[in-house]
Design a protein around this motif. Structure first.
Motif, mmCIF file in Angstrom:
data_model
loop_
_atom_site.group_PDB
_atom_site.id
_atom_site.type_symbol
_atom_site.label_atom_id
_atom_site.label_comp_id
_atom_site.label_asym_id
_atom_site.label_seq_id
_atom_site.Cartn_x
_atom_site.Cartn_y
_atom_site.Cartn_z
ATOM 1 N N LYS A 23 -9.260 -1.752 27.800
ATOM 2 C CA LYS A 23 -9.173 -0.332 28.093
ATOM 3 C C LYS A 23 -10.547 0.300 28.273
ATOM 4 C CE LYS A 23 -5.670 1.756 28.936
ATOM 5 N NZ LYS A 23 -4.508 1.566 28.130
ATOM 6 N N ASP A 53 8.525 -24.462 21.920
ATOM 7 C CA ASP A 53 8.220 -23.360 21.023
ATOM 8 C C ASP A 53 7.192 -23.831 19.996
ATOM 9 O OD1 ASP A 53 9.496 -24.778 19.140
ATOM 10 O OD2 ASP A 53 11.264 -23.504 19.015
ATOM 11 N N LYS A 63 2.401 5.239 10.028
ATOM 12 C CA LYS A 63 3.459 4.872 9.090
ATOM 13 C C LYS A 63 3.516 5.835 7.923
ATOM 14 C CE LYS A 63 4.143 0.088 9.963
ATOM 15 N NZ LYS A 63 4.030 -1.277 9.502
ATOM 16 N N ARG A 111 0.832 -1.201 0.000
ATOM 17 C CA ARG A 111 0.000 0.000 0.000
ATOM 18 C C ARG A 111 0.865 1.248 0.000
ATOM 19 N NH1 ARG A 111 -4.159 -0.771 4.653
ATOM 20 N NH2 ARG A 111 -2.764 -2.485 5.063
ATOM 21 N N THR A 166 12.273 4.006 1.891
ATOM 22 C CA THR A 166 11.962 4.608 3.184
ATOM 23 C C THR A 166 10.704 5.460 3.101
ATOM 24 O OG1 THR A 166 12.864 5.809 5.045
ATOM 25 C CG2 THR A 166 13.374 6.678 2.885
ATOM 26 N N GLU A 199 12.324 0.237 12.740
ATOM 27 C CA GLU A 199 11.876 -1.076 13.168
ATOM 28 C C GLU A 199 12.998 -2.080 12.988
ATOM 29 O OE1 GLU A 199 7.253 -1.710 12.791
ATOM 30 O OE2 GLU A 199 8.136 -1.412 10.834
ATOM 31 N N GLN A 220 -2.408 -11.781 16.161
ATOM 32 C CA GLN A 220 -1.983 -10.476 16.656
ATOM 33 C C GLN A 220 -3.135 -9.476 16.620
ATOM 34 O OE1 GLN A 220 1.072 -9.777 17.944
ATOM 35 N NE2 GLN A 220 0.090 -7.877 18.513
ATOM 36 N N VAL A 249 7.642 2.199 1.474
ATOM 37 C CA VAL A 249 7.372 0.852 2.001
ATOM 38 C C VAL A 249 7.561 0.869 3.505
ATOM 39 C CG1 VAL A 249 8.002 -1.569 1.872
ATOM 40 C CG2 VAL A 249 8.197 -0.123 -0.126
ATOM 41 N N LYS A 250 6.470 0.636 4.219
ATOM 42 C CA LYS A 250 6.545 0.832 5.658
ATOM 43 C C LYS A 250 6.403 -0.449 6.469
ATOM 44 C CE LYS A 250 6.728 5.207 4.790
ATOM 45 N NZ LYS A 250 5.877 6.327 5.068
ATOM 46 N N ARG A 251 6.354 -1.564 5.791
ATOM 47 C CA ARG A 251 6.205 -2.798 6.567
ATOM 48 C C ARG A 251 7.378 -3.721 6.322
ATOM 49 N NH1 ARG A 251 0.537 -5.250 6.253
ATOM 50 N NH2 ARG A 251 1.925 -6.936 5.771
ATOM 51 N N GLY A 252 7.890 -4.251 7.407
ATOM 52 C CA GLY A 252 9.025 -5.147 7.298
ATOM 53 C C GLY A 252 8.754 -6.286 6.325
ATOM 54 N N ARG A 273 -0.461 -13.312 12.136
ATOM 55 C CA ARG A 273 -0.936 -11.955 12.001
ATOM 56 C C ARG A 273 -2.369 -11.830 12.506
ATOM 57 N NH1 ARG A 273 0.293 -10.411 6.320
ATOM 58 N NH2 ARG A 273 2.271 -11.336 6.864
ATOM 59 N N HIS A 331 10.455 5.286 6.872
ATOM 60 C CA HIS A 331 10.556 3.985 7.499
ATOM 61 C C HIS A 331 11.969 3.452 7.367
ATOM 62 C CE1 HIS A 331 9.987 -0.401 7.827
ATOM 63 N NE2 HIS A 331 9.136 -0.040 8.750
ATOM 64 N N GLU A 336 5.725 -25.346 27.273
ATOM 65 C CA GLU A 336 7.177 -25.489 27.343
ATOM 66 C C GLU A 336 7.857 -25.349 25.988
ATOM 67 O OE1 GLU A 336 7.455 -29.226 29.231
ATOM 68 O OE2 GLU A 336 6.563 -28.415 31.066
ATOM 69 N N SER A 347 -6.944 -5.941 23.734
ATOM 70 C CA SER A 347 -6.309 -4.924 24.559
ATOM 71 C C SER A 347 -7.141 -3.647 24.571
ATOM 72 C CB SER A 347 -4.889 -4.667 24.066
ATOM 73 O OG SER A 347 -4.715 -3.314 23.734
ATOM 74 N N ILE A 348 -7.678 -3.283 23.425
ATOM 75 C CA ILE A 348 -8.520 -2.092 23.371
ATOM 76 C C ILE A 348 -9.762 -2.276 24.230
ATOM 77 C CG2 ILE A 348 -9.948 -0.652 21.889
ATOM 78 C CD1 ILE A 348 -8.010 -1.243 19.654
ATOM 79 N N ILE A 396 9.441 -5.651 2.551
ATOM 80 C CA ILE A 396 10.738 -5.228 2.046
ATOM 81 C C ILE A 396 11.292 -6.202 1.009
ATOM 82 C CG2 ILE A 396 13.139 -4.814 2.689
ATOM 83 C CD1 ILE A 396 12.123 -3.556 5.229
ATOM 84 N N SER A 438 6.445 -24.429 16.753
ATOM 85 C CA SER A 438 6.357 -25.517 15.771
ATOM 86 C C SER A 438 6.549 -26.870 16.449
ATOM 87 C CB SER A 438 7.371 -25.314 14.653
ATOM 88 O OG SER A 438 8.609 -24.950 15.173
ATOM 89 N N TRP A 494 14.210 0.001 8.313
ATOM 90 C CA TRP A 494 14.244 -1.347 8.856
ATOM 91 C C TRP A 494 15.700 -1.690 9.092
ATOM 92 C CZ3 TRP A 494 10.912 -4.955 10.624
ATOM 93 C CH2 TRP A 494 11.417 -6.264 10.777
#
Lengths: 472, 338
Positions: free
Chosen positions: A265, A354, B208, A18, A48, B49, A254, A51-54, A251, B213, A352, A261-262, A57, A356, B215
């Motif tokens: 609150k 991880d 963002k 995006r 920079t 990040e 997450q 593209v703002k998402r790891g 994802r 950004h 106990e 969490s919201i 990249i 996978s 990384w």
């Protein structure tokens, strides 16, 4: 340049990265501040800003290479190769071109060559690149979808460029040279050169078309990655997709954690907390400047999972378990049981190991049950009823995953009834479609009356819908 | 869109960034330098990040040092709110002042006939009690009101709540703060803003969009050796290379917590303290807990090491089929890991 950056931005967008208009403008501003002769800096500057998402990249880098590793380099390569080939045949390209140029100068004026022919004769590769790009655009190469169309679009591009015409012009030129009294040997060399030139142009046009296809393909793959995966049935995943699916599931988990969490609150404001208020305002002589409220905590749900790990539903169980693993912290207590016929608890494995390792272990029976038997839901539920009913209270959600294919054993639906009576609710996720419930050895219809929610759960979208229902 | 016309230290080019940060002991590649340079030129916040321990916070610190700016740090955590990030009224001070100024207040009120009149008089003096005198500026406010240009570091912004993020956006987009009782305070100088995130949750698109950004990933081997060389000056070049090589091997494992640069540095220091000259197997397995923070991870790394040693031993054996057993034994004892 500007146009090219915009085209690149569009390519990124099509590939599912995006990029907002504001970010596009940032990219331009960034380019203004830098000298553009360093390719790395150019790449990083665009990245920079846009593209703002790891996660994106890697895709960006790939696209950047595709888009900017100029087609010019390909051209250069092709022509270098041509020069080499000619050299091997004893033709000195430079010399011949120089000769040609001189002779052409002599007949200055009478010669009216097309752009393409001129570019070829002067070896002006950047002009040639422009011509190819233009022609490709007119030919609509951007719409290319698969390998089979490469030939078609290459031909159309060549047509648009007027390649045939140029070829004719070059031949005419050779004829005129002959008329002007050029030696036979040289004419032959010249003819060889013209032939090679045409061949090289054709080849580079094809390369260009293939590159275009690659770009489009990349878009397609990305789209697939993002959209299709959530709809795809767990049953039909390939190894590769399973790996990628993990990301998507993580994802999703997450996102749900964020929502939780919201929500926590929002529920915070409760009654006045007199005790805290007094304590907090002691510094002001007990005058209540700052008022403290009691926090009302919404209980995080407790969860008991009964997961069928027989081979028929293994793939579904895998994602279910992964999802639950990722959500562990969203629940106060999560207990996980696996069963085929016997039933065993694998909660400790979850805590106990991880992720996978835990899932593999759970699917393998977690050392507590034998997975190489035939499914017997009734037996498993009865075991649960006998040994673990006490772990259920009115805050507990019981989640059962299985296809309810009971191999004609006793269903023991009353166990589920007793569980439902104690629990907050009972959720059954069945990877089979509702039309199959109750047919053959499926006993889903026997259990259904005692479940609060019964859902078909065969892909990620359905899974996330169900989880939304449970915890929200 | 120049940040500031006044005289102040600025980076002149990407290369200049690399050099100046290098002077401060921070070795960075072009990728990082480009972003830092652009942030300065465009006056945009940078969202940094990357995995924990690769030097995100450190980057902000050295940039502040290199530019001679004051660094103001806002550490984010769950439950951080405006009062703690922006400003707070100092109630107790206000209270104290009213107590001390009681006589003065009485004087002001002298001669008033009605309660309403008295209230009006007090009301006219409002601005005394709601002035910047009684405001406790918190990091965001400090950054905005500072006379000299500053560097604002919003650390671990992913730990804050989504609502705080929205509020942060507002401040970052126009660098001004509105205090209802006083009015709007506009930044005297544009602070350079760095936000760091460990990716505990994905930041909102709106945030963002407003940021550049960056990384930061684990560095390349060559870069890491240079960092090591710089940060642990006494280290032997060969040892440094060995450490980095093994580190990269460990990173390739599927670990719960992948060790990063800070762990590499810790490890190198630990090895130096133990007077290790090269990576002997025993020392490595003894000090693994410096770089790995979970028991399970240590176990995995041990297994990997054992495999590696086995392979190397086999290689050594293959190299000298009839070689002297003594030499072989010593090769097994040390030197096996590089």
């Amino acid at each position: 340049m500007q146009k090219k950056v915009i085209a690149f931005t569009n390519l990124l967008r099509k590939s599912g990265i995006r990029v907002s208009v504001a970010e596009g403008i940032d990219a331009f501003n960034a380019l203004d501040e830098l000298s553009l002769d360093d390719r790395e800096i150019f790449r990083d500057a665009l990245r920079t800003a846009m593209v703002k998402r790891g996660d994106d990249i890697a895709a960006y880098d790939e696209l950047f290479e595709l888009f900017w590793s100029g087609f010019y380099d390909n051209l250069r390569q092709a022509f270098d190769q041509m020069e080499g080939d000619l050299g091997a045949m004893g033709v000195d390209l430079d010399q011949i071109l120089r000769q040609l140029a001189e002779m052409m100068k002599e007949m200055d004026g009478e010669l009216d060559l097309s752009e393409l022919a001129k570019a070829l004769l002067t070896q002006d590769l950047s002009q040639l690149e422009n011509l190819i790009r233009q022609a490709a655009q007119e030919a609509g190469t951007g719409r290319i979808e698969n390998m089979l169309q490469v030939g078609f679009f290459s031909r159309r591009t060549a047509e648009q460029m007027g390649l045939e015409g140029a070829s004719q012009e070059l031949e005419n030129l050779v004829e005129r040279m002959r008329a002007m009294g050029m030696g036979d040997a040289q004419i032959q060399q010249l003819q060889e050169l013209m032939r090679k030139l045409m061949e090289t142009v054709r080849r580079t046009v094809r390369t260009f078309t293939e590159r275009e296809l690659q770009q489009q393909n990349h878009n397609y793959m990305e789209k697939f990655r993002r959209e299709m995966l959530t709809e795809k049935s767990f049953y039909h995943l390939t190894e590769d997709e399973i790996a990628r699916m993990r990301e998507v599931v993580a994802r999703l988990a997450q996102r749900i954690k964020n929502i939780l969490s919201i929500r926590k609150k929002r529920l915070k404001r409760g009654k006045l907390d007199l005790h805290q208020t007094l304590r907090r305002n002691m510094a002001r002589g007990g005058i209540p400047f700052e008022v403290v409220y009691k926090t009302r905590r919404k209980d995080r749900p407790k969860l008991v999972i009964l997961c069928d790990v027989s081979s028929s539903v293994a793939n579904v169980s895998r994602f279910m378990l992964q999802f639950m693993y990722s959500l562990q912290e969203a629940f106060t207590k999560i207990r996980c049981y696996v069963f085929v016929a016997e039933l065993g608890e694998v909660t400790s494995v979850f805590q106990e190991k991880d992720i996978s390792a835990a899932i593999e272990k759970a699917l393998d029976g977690g050392d507590v049950i034998n997975v190489y038997t035939r499914s017997n839901f009734g037996y498993a539920f009865h075991e649960f009823w006998k040994n673990h009913l006490a772990s259920i209270d009115k805050k507990t959600t019981v989640m059962i995953l299985g296809d309810a294919r009971n191999n004609y054993n006793d269903a023991k639906a009353w166990c589920i009834r007793d569980i439902q009576n104690k629990a907050k609710n009972v959720v059954w996720l069945n990877p089979e479609s509702p039309s199959a419930w109750g047919f053959g050895d499926s006993v889903m219809d026997r259990y259904m009356p005692y479940c609060d929610i019964v859902e078909e759960c065969r892909n990620l979208r359905q899974l996330s819908k169900v989880v939304d229902q449970i915890i929200l | 869109m120049r940040v500031n016309e006044r005289e102040e230290a600025m980076f002149k080019s990407v290369q200049d960034v690399i050099e100046q940060l290098g002077d401060q002991g921070y070795i960075c590649d072009k990728k990082i330098a480009t972003v830092v340079f652009l942030a300065q030129q465009l006056g945009k916040p940078v969202l940094v990040e990357g995995p924990a321990g690769v030097g995100k916070t450190e980057l902000a610190k050295v940039v502040a040092k290199a530019l001679g700016r004051n660094m103001i740090r806002l550490q984010c955590y769950e439950g951080l709110d405006e009062a703690k990030a922006l400003y707070e009224w100092e109630y107790s001070k206000q209270l104290l002042y009213t107590q001390i100024l009681k006589d003065k207040v009485a004087e002001t009120l002298a001669g008033t006939q009605t309660l309403a009149e008295a209230a009006d008089r007090v009301g006219a003096q409002d601005s005394v009690f709601f002035s910047s005198r009684f405001i406790v500026p918190r990091p965001l406010m400090q950054a905005i009101t500072s006379e000299k240009p500053t560097l604002l570091l919003v650390d671990e912004v992913d730990k804050s709540d989504p609502e705080f993020e929205a509020f942060l956006l507002e401040v970052l987009s126009d660098f001004q703060v509105t205090i209802p009782e006083i009015g709007t305070i506009v930044a005297k100088s544009m602070p350079l803003v760095f936000l760091t995130s460990n990716d505990a949750r994905e930041m909102s698109d709106a945030l963002k969009r407003r940021c550049l950004h960056l990384w930061i990933d684990y560095p390349s081997e060559e870069l890491e050796v240079r960092i090591l060389d710089r940060k642990v000056p006494n280290i032997d070049k060969r040892l440094a290379e060995e450490v980095v090589g093994l580190m990269n091997r460990i990173r390739a494992l599927d670990l719960k917590k992948t060790p990063s640069i800070s762990e590499t540095l810790d490890w190198a220091r630990a090895l130096l303290a133990l007077n290790a000259e090269e990576l002997e197997d025993q020392i490595v397995s003894d000090t693994l807990n410096v770089i790995l923070k979970y028991e399970g991870d240590v176990e995995k790394a041990q297994n990997e090491l054992a495999k590696l040693i086995k392979k190397r031993t086999a290689e050594v054996a293959a190299e000298k089929p009839q070689g002297a057993p003594a030499a072989e034994a010593s090769a097994v004892k040390k030197g096996i890991l590089h």
